[in-house]
Scaffold this motif. Sequence first.
Motif, PDB file in Angstrom:
ATOM      1  N   GLY A  73       2.230 -21.351  19.616  1.00  0.00           N
ATOM      2  CA  GLY A  73       0.875 -21.390  19.079  1.00  0.00           C
ATOM      3  C   GLY A  73       0.069 -20.119  19.202  1.00  0.00           C
ATOM      4  O   GLY A  73      -0.922 -19.957  18.493  1.00  0.00           O
ATOM      5  N   VAL A  74       0.473 -19.200  20.072  1.00  0.00           N
ATOM      6  CA  VAL A  74      -0.339 -17.995  20.303  1.00  0.00           C
ATOM      7  C   VAL A  74       0.433 -16.718  19.980  1.00  0.00           C
ATOM      8  O   VAL A  74      -0.029 -15.889  19.196  1.00  0.00           O
ATOM      9  N   ARG A  75       1.587 -16.559  20.599  1.00  0.00           N
ATOM     10  CA  ARG A  75       2.324 -15.298  20.519  1.00  0.00           C
ATOM     11  C   ARG A  75       2.615 -14.824  19.096  1.00  0.00           C
ATOM     12  O   ARG A  75       2.379 -13.642  18.778  1.00  0.00           O
ATOM     13  N   PRO A  76       3.111 -15.664  18.174  1.00  0.00           N
ATOM     14  CA  PRO A  76       3.431 -15.140  16.838  1.00  0.00           C
ATOM     15  C   PRO A  76       2.230 -14.529  16.113  1.00  0.00           C
ATOM     16  O   PRO A  76       2.363 -13.476  15.477  1.00  0.00           O
ATOM     17  N   TRP A  77       1.068 -15.161  16.228  1.00  0.00           N
ATOM     18  CA  TRP A  77      -0.115 -14.639  15.538  1.00  0.00           C
ATOM     19  C   TRP A  77      -0.625 -13.375  16.202  1.00  0.00           C
ATOM     20  O   TRP A  77      -1.067 -12.452  15.538  1.00  0.00           O
ATOM     21  N   PHE A  78      -0.549 -13.316  17.526  1.00  0.00           N
ATOM     22  CA  PHE A  78      -0.988 -12.115  18.228  1.00  0.00           C
ATOM     23  C   PHE A  78      -0.043 -10.952  17.921  1.00  0.00           C
ATOM     24  O   PHE A  78      -0.488  -9.834  17.659  1.00  0.00           O
ATOM     25  N   LYS A  79       1.273 -11.227  17.935  1.00  0.00           N
ATOM     26  CA  LYS A  79       2.238 -10.180  17.602  1.00  0.00           C
ATOM     27  C   LYS A  79       1.999  -9.655  16.191  1.00  0.00           C
ATOM     28  O   LYS A  79       2.070  -8.445  15.954  1.00  0.00           O
ATOM     29  N   HIS A  80       1.716 -10.554  15.257  1.00  0.00           N
ATOM     30  CA  HIS A  80       1.473 -10.128  13.878  1.00  0.00           C
ATOM     31  C   HIS A  80       0.250  -9.222  13.795  1.00  0.00           C
ATOM     32  O   HIS A  80       0.215  -8.265  13.028  1.00  0.00           O
ATOM     33  N   ARG A  81      -0.741  -9.521  14.578  1.00  0.00           N
ATOM     34  CA  ARG A  81      -1.962  -8.707  14.581  1.00  0.00           C
ATOM     35  C   ARG A  81      -1.720  -7.331  15.192  1.00  0.00           C
ATOM     36  O   ARG A  81      -2.299  -6.336  14.772  1.00  0.00           O
ATOM     37  N   VAL A  82      -0.853  -7.266  16.216  1.00  0.00           N
ATOM     38  CA  VAL A  82      -0.622  -6.027  16.952  1.00  0.00           C
ATOM     39  C   VAL A  82       0.417  -5.131  16.293  1.00  0.00           C
ATOM     40  O   VAL A  82       0.243  -3.921  16.202  1.00  0.00           O
ATOM     41  N   TYR A  83       1.520  -5.710  15.811  1.00  0.00           N
ATOM     42  CA  TYR A  83       2.637  -4.908  15.324  1.00  0.00           C
ATOM     43  C   TYR A  83       2.245  -4.178  14.040  1.00  0.00           C
ATOM     44  O   TYR A  83       1.806  -4.793  13.077  1.00  0.00           O
ATOM     45  N   ARG A  84       2.446  -2.868  14.030  1.00  0.00           N
ATOM     46  CA  ARG A  84       2.097  -2.053  12.853  1.00  0.00           C
ATOM     47  C   ARG A  84       3.146  -0.955  12.687  1.00  0.00           C
ATOM     48  O   ARG A  84       3.813  -0.568  13.643  1.00  0.00           O
ATOM     49  N   TRP A  85       3.226  -0.432  11.467  1.00  0.00           N
ATOM     50  CA  TRP A  85       4.172   0.639  11.184  1.00  0.00           C
ATOM     51  C   TRP A  85       3.640   1.489  10.031  1.00  0.00           C
ATOM     52  O   TRP A  85       2.773   1.059   9.285  1.00  0.00           O
ATOM     53  N   GLU A  86       4.175   2.702   9.932  1.00  0.00           N
ATOM     54  CA  GLU A  86       3.804   3.586   8.826  1.00  0.00           C
ATOM     55  C   GLU A  86       4.820   4.717   8.730  1.00  0.00           C
ATOM     56  O   GLU A  86       5.336   5.183   9.746  1.00  0.00           O
ATOM     57  N   ILE A  87       5.075   5.146   7.503  1.00  0.00           N
ATOM     58  CA  ILE A  87       5.907   6.317   7.252  1.00  0.00           C
ATOM     59  C   ILE A  87       5.022   7.346   6.563  1.00  0.00           C
ATOM     60  O   ILE A  87       4.405   7.053   5.542  1.00  0.00           O
ATOM     61  N   THR A  88       4.942   8.539   7.135  1.00  0.00           N
ATOM     62  CA  THR A  88       4.184   9.623   6.515  1.00  0.00           C
ATOM     63  C   THR A  88       5.164  10.735   6.140  1.00  0.00           C
ATOM     64  O   THR A  88       6.366  10.608   6.373  1.00  0.00           O
ATOM     65  N   GLY A  89       4.645  11.813   5.624  1.00  0.00           N
ATOM     66  CA  GLY A  89       5.496  12.943   5.277  1.00  0.00           C
ATOM     67  C   GLY A  89       6.128  13.610   6.483  1.00  0.00           C
ATOM     68  O   GLY A  89       7.153  14.278   6.364  1.00  0.00           O
ATOM     69  N   GLU A  90       5.527  13.404   7.656  1.00  0.00           N
ATOM     70  CA  GLU A  90       6.017  14.075   8.858  1.00  0.00           C
ATOM     71  C   GLU A  90       6.737  13.171   9.839  1.00  0.00           C
ATOM     72  O   GLU A  90       7.546  13.643  10.632  1.00  0.00           O
ATOM     73  N   ALA A  91       6.411  11.859   9.834  1.00  0.00           N
ATOM     74  CA  ALA A  91       6.942  11.013  10.906  1.00  0.00           C
ATOM     75  C   ALA A  91       6.942   9.539  10.513  1.00  0.00           C
ATOM     76  O   ALA A  91       6.278   9.124   9.564  1.00  0.00           O
ATOM     77  N   ALA A  92       7.700   8.773  11.299  1.00  0.00           N
ATOM     78  CA  ALA A  92       7.666   7.309  11.233  1.00  0.00           C
ATOM     79  C   ALA A  92       6.921   6.850  12.486  1.00  0.00           C
ATOM     80  O   ALA A  92       7.230   7.284  13.598  1.00  0.00           O
ATOM     81  N   TYR A  93       5.906   6.012  12.296  1.00  0.00           N
ATOM     82  CA  TYR A  93       5.087   5.512  13.400  1.00  0.00           C
ATOM     83  C   TYR A  93       5.313   4.014  13.559  1.00  0.00           C
ATOM     84  O   TYR A  93       5.396   3.297  12.563  1.00  0.00           O
ATOM     85  N   THR A  94       5.351   3.548  14.785  1.00  0.00           N
ATOM     86  CA  THR A  94       5.334   2.108  15.047  1.00  0.00           C
ATOM     87  C   THR A  94       4.441   1.827  16.246  1.00  0.00           C
ATOM     88  O   THR A  94       4.266   2.680  17.129  1.00  0.00           O
ATOM     89  N   ARG A  95       3.860   0.633  16.250  1.00  0.00           N
ATOM     90  CA  ARG A  95       3.174   0.110  17.432  1.00  0.00           C
ATOM     91  C   ARG A  95       3.733  -1.289  17.636  1.00  0.00           C
ATOM     92  O   ARG A  95       3.678  -2.119  16.734  1.00  0.00           O
ATOM     93  N   THR A  96       4.293  -1.536  18.801  1.00  0.00           N
ATOM     94  CA  THR A  96       4.934  -2.813  19.091  1.00  0.00           C
ATOM     95  C   THR A  96       4.397  -3.388  20.396  1.00  0.00           C
ATOM     96  O   THR A  96       3.707  -2.705  21.147  1.00  0.00           O
ATOM     97  N   GLY A  97       4.774  -4.627  20.664  1.00  0.00           N
ATOM     98  CA  GLY A  97       4.444  -5.275  21.919  1.00  0.00           C
ATOM     99  C   GLY A  97       3.233  -6.167  21.787  1.00  0.00           C
ATOM    100  O   GLY A  97       2.335  -5.891  21.003  1.00  0.00           O
ATOM    101  N   TRP A  98       3.225  -7.240  22.535  1.00  0.00           N
ATOM    102  CA  TRP A  98       2.049  -8.109  22.483  1.00  0.00           C
ATOM    103  C   TRP A  98       1.354  -8.145  23.829  1.00  0.00           C
ATOM    104  O   TRP A  98       0.163  -8.322  23.892  1.00  0.00           O
TER     105      TRP A  98
END
Length: 170
Positions: A73-98
């Motif tokens: 009931g809690v973890r999946p929605w919180f993880k979805h809110r926190v987890y992010r990613w992006e690819i730019t011309g210079e790098a691949a970025y991620t933010r993980t963990g809840w």
Amino acid sequence: MTAAPFPVREPAWSLPRAAIGLWVTESVISAVLLWLGIGAFLLFVPADAGGPVPVLRWALPLAGLLYAVVAIGVRPWFKHRVYRWEITGEAAYTRTGWLTQTWTLVPISRIQTVDVTRGVLQQLFGLATVAVLTASSQGTVRIWHLEHDVAQRVADDLASRAEQVRDRAT
């Protein structure tokens, strides 16, 4: 003169909502397995056994219920809110963990291999994971649970950019 380091910043993209369904399904499976273990304990360990058994007979179901509520009931929605990613011309970025959050930045110039993998549950939800392998001692960086077609495009783009950087370096 060395180039300025890449800024560690918030990646721009969140995961698709299908990732929530995947995490809920994984949590239901783990909760069922936990409850099977608790049930086996309650069934096979006599209530009149000495030691901590009387306390465990009520504490384990309570802990199992608490785990199920948080995991489903809690973890999946919180993880979805926190987890992010992006690819730019210079790098691949991620933010993980809840609970413990990790920001990871992989310069395009360090990428050696890019893989796309799909587990059984990921296939059911139309998702895939992009694994970015580098020569770093930190190993592989993963962008989890992207829509399959997006994951394939991201992997192709990263592999192409990494190849262009290698071609310019030689």
